[in-house]
Every structure is written in C-alpha cells, then in structure tokens.
Design an enzyme around this catalytic site. Structure first.
Site, PDB file in Angstrom:
ATOM      1  N   ASN A 150      35.335  22.149  36.853  1.00 59.44           N
ATOM      2  CA  ASN A 150      36.754  22.741  36.439  1.00 59.44           C
ATOM      3  C   ASN A 150      37.396  21.625  35.626  1.00 59.44           C
ATOM      4  OD1 ASN A 150      36.831  21.827  39.259  1.00 59.44           O
ATOM      5  ND2 ASN A 150      38.823  21.842  38.915  1.00 59.44           N
ATOM      6  N   GLN A 178      34.306  28.624  37.031  1.00 53.63           N
ATOM      7  CA  GLN A 178      34.460  28.135  35.825  1.00 53.63           C
ATOM      8  C   GLN A 178      32.783  28.433  34.906  1.00 53.63           C
ATOM      9  OE1 GLN A 178      36.871  26.914  34.222  1.00 53.63           O
ATOM     10  NE2 GLN A 178      38.279  26.708  35.860  1.00 53.63           N
ATOM     11  N   SER A 199      36.682  33.931  40.525  1.00 54.59           N
ATOM     12  CA  SER A 199      37.963  34.431  40.368  1.00 54.59           C
ATOM     13  C   SER A 199      37.884  35.328  39.247  1.00 54.59           C
ATOM     14  CB  SER A 199      39.108  33.248  40.429  1.00 54.59           C
ATOM     15  OG  SER A 199      39.298  32.984  41.840  1.00 54.59           O
ATOM     16  N   HIS A 201      40.940  35.599  37.546  1.00 53.82           N
ATOM     17  CA  HIS A 201      41.973  35.122  36.610  1.00 53.82           C
ATOM     18  C   HIS A 201      41.405  34.012  35.697  1.00 53.82           C
ATOM     19  CE1 HIS A 201      43.293  31.256  38.726  1.00 53.82           C
ATOM     20  NE2 HIS A 201      42.795  31.792  39.722  1.00 53.82           N
ATOM     21  N   THR A 241      43.673  46.387  53.276  1.00 55.41           N
ATOM     22  CA  THR A 241      43.581  47.302  52.138  1.00 55.41           C
ATOM     23  C   THR A 241      43.217  46.802  51.127  1.00 55.41           C
ATOM     24  OG1 THR A 241      45.211  48.769  53.609  1.00 55.41           O
ATOM     25  CG2 THR A 241      44.935  49.249  51.212  1.00 55.41           C
ATOM     26  N   CYS A 329      44.964  23.016  41.249  1.00 59.70           N
ATOM     27  CA  CYS A 329      45.054  22.952  42.807  1.00 59.70           C
ATOM     28  C   CYS A 329      45.264  21.643  43.244  1.00 59.70           C
ATOM     29  CB  CYS A 329      43.746  23.471  43.593  1.00 59.70           C
ATOM     30  SG  CYS A 329      43.761  25.443  43.082  1.00 59.70           S
TER      31      CYS A 329
END
Length: 371
Positions: A150, A178, A199, A201, A241, A329
């Site tokens: 990344n 990535q 992910s 996003h 959920t 992060c």
C-alpha cells in the site's frame, strides 16, 4: 480552487454507476435474513448478485465470499479466527511490509505464545523466497503476504509463494486490498491461496464494507472462529445484519474495476509519467523516487522531497494537492515499509505518497505547476 486529490491508495471516491445502484437498492430495505415478504426477498437477491459479481471477478464460489466491514476486520477475522480454530500450530509467517491490520494482529497473538516470523524484502519490496523456504515447516499455522504493498506498490509473486505453501501443506492468505483491479487474481488458479481480503473503498466503492474469501476444501467449510457472535449470517463466520446498500455498491465496484484492468493500468501509467515529469521539471534533483522499480502497480508513487519534512510539506501543499505520507492506518508512525526496503530515518522523513485515480486527466495535473 479545489486541491488535486492524490490519495486514492487511502480511499477512492464512489463512482457514479456504483452510487446509482446503491440508491436504487435502498428501496429494498428489508432484513435479508427475514423470510417470505418481498422487502426481504429483494434485499436477499441484491446481496446474492453482489456475491456472484465478486466471485466471478476473483475465480471463487459465491458462498466463499464473506462480507465484513472492511479489510481490517477481514484480516482480523482470518488471523484470529484461524488461530483459535487451529491452536496446535504456533508459527506465523508474514512479510516485513504487511499492512498494520495484518502485522499488528499477528503481534497481538504473540502474548498467546505465537512466534511471528517476518520475511525480509529486497530494495524493491519483494520477499526473500529463500528465507521463506527455510522458515516454513510443519509448525507453520499460515503464511500471510500482501499482494500489492500500500505504500510502494510492490507486486509480490503470488504464484511462487503459493507453490511453496502448497508443497509444505500450509495455508496462504493475502491482503489484496491494493491489488484488486490492478492485477488479475483468480483464486481457482492457486492451490494454497485459500484466504483473500480486500475493501470496497479502494476500488471506487463505498466505505464500511469489505470481504474475506474463504475457499472451501472440496465443498467442506473451513473451521474459522468468528469475531462476532449472535447470528448465523455469513456461513456462521460473521454475525450481524447485512448492509444491503453497501454490499450492492461493493459488488458493482468489484465488477467494474476488474473488467477493465488493462485499460485502467494504461490510464494510470500515462498519468504517472506526466505527473513525474511535471515534478521533475519543477523540482529537479530535489525529487527522488523511492519506488522506481518495475515490479509495482501504476499510479502509486512514493518519493522524497529532499530536505523537506514530509508532514510540514503535506500541510503546506494541502490547498493545492491532497496527499499522504503512506498508510492512513499508521499516519503517526515512521514507515516500516520504507525502512524495510533500506531507507534511513532522514530519507523516510522526506517521503510522501502520491496515488492517482483512473478518473484523473492530464489537465488535472496542470495544478502541479502551482506548487
């Protein structure tokens, strides 16, 4: 004037096609685990379509796609869940340049007696295969190697790592956050790569949704202890959920990004060439590219502004260019990735990451002249 956004390695905007499907799916607001009525059944169908899109893109079965809140949760679910389900093996092998959600989770297991071995990398970020072959043995619980780094974009040789793991009967996990949409990964072409995380996003989809792929062994479910209890969702691996609209967006984003890998790479390669040329024209020898090697993805540039503290520089340039030092992060810590490829503390303090979007244009880059 809006700044030029050059931090897509941290997060991407949602593309219009994805947002349109998400908005449409809001009409199917029922709980997908409820039964009989149309609100629920329609939500369930939407989620199944998303699973199938992701499964098709990655060469796996739809019931092997486990939805999570993102790659960080997915990495935690695999690492902690697999360790708890298989307590007899205490050796874990990762690389020196793993994302913090893998590295720190493995470090967490040390207090329970796990030995975490970090394979060193060369100056281009490739792991030392000889050391991997030396370290892997019958006590190895799993090997986890990031597919594309990344911070520097290094593409690991997944097939070679897979062969070593298969020969030693050790499961292989890869954080592909990535990698998706930049390199083609088909899990049915691998023998040991049975776990994959990524992910939404990072691929022009919504935040708050990701996946852990858990390949079944001849149709048999893998034993993996859940992080969350209280429901039977996601093959029993992840209670709670499901978010219909986030999953719909994730599925569409995955389909779109993996259908145009070569075209997207061509766009990023041309944009990267233009951006680097503009930076070199303006700053000359004050610019040094840290990842000037071939085994990496396009559109992710790690470079030094020699003599400039990166945090001060990013603040000064923020009205014109939005960028970062590296992983969102671990923003407050010096880059362990750059240290692993041989940079000293001063060089690391000069370094920033610029990551382009497939929706950038050459005209967008003219703003660099204002730096």
């Amino acid at each position: 004037m809006r700044p030029l956004y050059l931090d897509t390695a941290a997060t991407t905007p949602i593309r219009k096609e994805v947002l349109d499907e998400m908005i449409s799916s809001l009409n199917d607001f029922g709980n997908s685990e409820a039964r009989y009525y149309s609100f629920s059944e329609n939500a369930k169908k939407n989620i199944q379509v998303a699973r199938e899109r992701i499964a098709t893109a990655l060469g796996c079965n739809s019931d092997e796609v486990i939805f999570t809140s993102g790659a960080t949760e997915a990495n935690n679910l695999f690492i902690k869940g697999y360790a708890e389900a298989n307590p007899h093996k205490k050796k874990i092998i990762i690389s020196k340049i793993e994302h913090s959600s893998v590295r720190e989770t493995c470090y967490y297991l040390k207090k329970y007696g796990y030995n975490v071995v970090e394979i060193p990398v060369d100056s281009s970020g490739l792991i030392n295969m000889d050391i991997l072959k030396k370290e892997i043995n019958e006590q190895t619980l799993f090997v986890s190697i990031i597919a594309v780094n990344n911070e520097i974009g290094t593409i690991q040789n997944l097939k070679e790592i897979d062969a070593v793991c298969y020969e030693n009967n050790v499961p292989f996990h890869s954080d592909a956050t990535q990698a998706i949409g930049k390199i083609d990964i088909k899990l049915n072409e691998y023998k040991a790569l049975n776990f994959l995380t990524f992910s939404s996003h990072k691929i022009y989809g919504p935040k708050g949704i990701g996946a852990l792929i858990v390949k079944k062994a001849n149709g048999i479910k893998v034993d993996l202890a859940p992080l969350f209890h209280g429901g039977e969702q996601e093959e029993g691996y992840r209670a709670g959920t499901l978010s219909n609209e986030l999953i719909v967006g994730f599925g569409k984003a995955t389909e779109l990004i993996t259908n145009c890998i070569q075209r997207n790479n061509d766009i990023l390669a041309n944009l990267e060439k233009t951006l680097l040329q503009k930076l070199k024209n303006k700053f000359g020898d004050y610019i040094k590219v840290n990842n000037a090697f071939s085994n990496r993805v396009y559109g992710l540039i790690n470079l030094q502004f020699i003599g400039q503290n990166n945090m001060i520089l990013l603040k000064q340039m923020s009205p014109i260019v939005a960028a970062s030092t590296g992983s969102a992060c671990s923003i407050s810590k010096p880059s362990n990735v750059l240290a692993a490829i041989g940079l000293n503390s001063k060089e690391i303090s000069y370094s920033i990451r610029l990551s382009l979007s497939i929706f950038n244009t050459p005209d967008d880059l003219k703003i660099i002249d204002n730096l």
